[in-house]
Design a protein around this motif. Structure first.
Motif, mmCIF file in Angstrom:
data_model
loop_
_atom_site.group_PDB
_atom_site.id
_atom_site.type_symbol
_atom_site.label_atom_id
_atom_site.label_comp_id
_atom_site.label_asym_id
_atom_site.label_seq_id
_atom_site.Cartn_x
_atom_site.Cartn_y
_atom_site.Cartn_z
ATOM 1 N N LYS A 229 -28.781 22.384 7.021
ATOM 2 C CA LYS A 229 -29.938 23.289 7.117
ATOM 3 C C LYS A 229 -30.015 24.205 5.904
ATOM 4 O O LYS A 229 -31.102 24.460 5.367
ATOM 5 C CB LYS A 229 -29.848 24.120 8.400
ATOM 6 N N LYS B 235 -31.347 22.181 2.969
ATOM 7 C CA LYS B 235 -32.786 21.943 3.115
ATOM 8 C C LYS B 235 -33.587 23.197 2.759
ATOM 9 O O LYS B 235 -34.617 23.116 2.081
ATOM 10 C CB LYS B 235 -33.108 21.493 4.545
ATOM 11 N N TRP C 227 -34.895 14.484 -3.171
ATOM 12 C CA TRP C 227 -35.679 15.461 -2.411
ATOM 13 C C TRP C 227 -36.235 16.530 -3.335
ATOM 14 O O TRP C 227 -37.378 16.957 -3.203
ATOM 15 C CB TRP C 227 -34.797 16.091 -1.322
#
Length: 388
Positions: A149, A152, A181
């Protein structure tokens, strides 16, 4: 077969255009509409590869059709048909998103070239969309652990900027995934992402690989060749395993970061570049700096943002999600039904020491899907996955 919708209120013009297009190619299927309203209804109900639309029409003119099309199906290219007095309007429609315009009476070569180019453009856009979807599926970040988390959240903040990022972590943890990403969520996502595995390229070739070379720069240089930095212009270059790069190449990378320009091996000519640099390593670069194997100034240039990817042993709560994801993906690759893993099987997998990290987990899941029963049980895991 390419489906073309012709929106034109003059029947004589429609006949001419249909005749030209259908005689040009058996791969063109032409549907007709007498005005803009009829054309929009057909667009809503059917799929077309190209729209040819007159500008001056009753009920709904071509500009209104163009604006409606861009809201309904923006991926369909539209070519405007203009009379002599509509040329200024035709040019303005291109600013609104029209692919091109043709004048009345239509010139045969101009019409056919415009149609071919528009259809080629649509095919290219569709292919790019398919590739982006494929890339996105291949580079999903799976996990709900606190560590994942945090990564991200950091990616969401950093990706839209041009800040350089250094990704660290053991082999097999997903550093490449983080790099993809960052690129996909950046303003450069429409540009290229060029990957370079610095550990896989011999030290004597790394500079040529990164910066290119000119003919005669060395024995096998029989023609000019662009390097990876040039190929990544406008996008992102991902320097994987940068800790294995030679000191000579490091010096050139440093210059590229400082001055936004490079020179090919054997040339004094500077080439301006616009590239975002993301690097990754499984080494402790601070120790490499102490051992004089890595430049400290380059480290500080690269490590504007540091992202540390944890080993799988530090995020074992993500194993059930990873197993489910790999099971689905691997079953599709093998053309078989997805296999479920029992709770007992997952618990055994969570107890293992994953020295090879996520890469090792994926290999074990594939082995269990091939060798296990209809559902993978605790016994299957102990039998087939106990010897890594």
């Amino acid at each position: 077969m390419a489906r073309i919708l012709l929106i034109e209120d003059e029947a004589a013009i429609r006949r001419v255009l249909v005749k030209i297009l259908t005689e040009e190619s058996d791969n063109y299927s032409v549907e007709e509409a007498e005005d803009g309203l009829e054309g929009i209804e057909k667009i809503k109900q059917e799929d077309f590869d190209l729209v040819l639309c007159d500008i001056k029409m009753p009920k709904m003119d071509g500009v209104e059709v163009l604006e409606a099309l861009k809201k309904i199906k923006p991926e369909i290219p539209i070519v405007m048909i203009s009379g002599h007095g509509d040329l200024d309007t035709a040019v303005n429609t291109m600013k609104l998103g029209a692919f091109d315009y043709i004048s009345k009476p239509p010139d045969l070569n101009r019409l056919l070239n415009t149609v071919r180019n528009a259809l080629d453009r649509k095919e290219l856009v569709q292919e790019n969309t398919r590739l982006k979807k494929k890339v996105s599926k291949n580079y999903q970040m799976i996990g709900e652990s606190d560590a994942i988390k945090r990564i991200k959240e950091l990616i969401e903040k950093v990706a839209p900027t041009d800040a350089r990022v250094l990704i660290t972590g053991p082999n097999g943890t997903g550093k490449e995934l983080v790099a993809h990403w960052l690129h996909q969520k950046s303003e450069r996502s429409k540009g290229p992402m060029i990957e370079v595995n610095c550990a896989a390229i011999p030290s004597e070739l790394i500079e040529s690989e990164l910066f290119g070379h000119v003919k005669g720069a060395f024995t096998s240089a029989n023609k000019d060749r662009a390097g990876k930095f040039e190929a990544a212009n406008g996008g992102t270059i991902f320097l994987d395993e940068i800790g294995d790069m030679s000191l000579s190449a490091q010096a050139k990378v440093l210059r590229a970061l400082q001055e936004n320009k490079i020179s090919r091996v054997g040339s004094d000519k500077d080439i301006k570049i616009d590239v975002r640099v993301i690097a990754a390593t499984n080494k402790d670069l601070r120790k490499e700096i102490e051992d004089k194997k890595f430049r400290e100034d380059l480290y500080h240039r690269l490590a504007v943002i540091l992202i540390e990817v944890p080993p799988l042993n530090e995020r074992k709560e993500d194993i059930p999600l990873l197993v489910d994801y790999f099971s689905d993906k691997i079953s599709q690759e093998h053309g078989t039904n997805k296999k479920e893993f029992t709770e007992g099987a997952l618990n055994v997998l969570k107890d293992y020491d994953w020295r090879g990290n996520i890469r090792e987990l994926r290999n074990v899941v594939e082995r269990l899907i091939i060798l296990g029963g209809k559902e993978v049980t605790e016994d299957d895991v102990k039998l087939f996955a106990s010897k890594f």
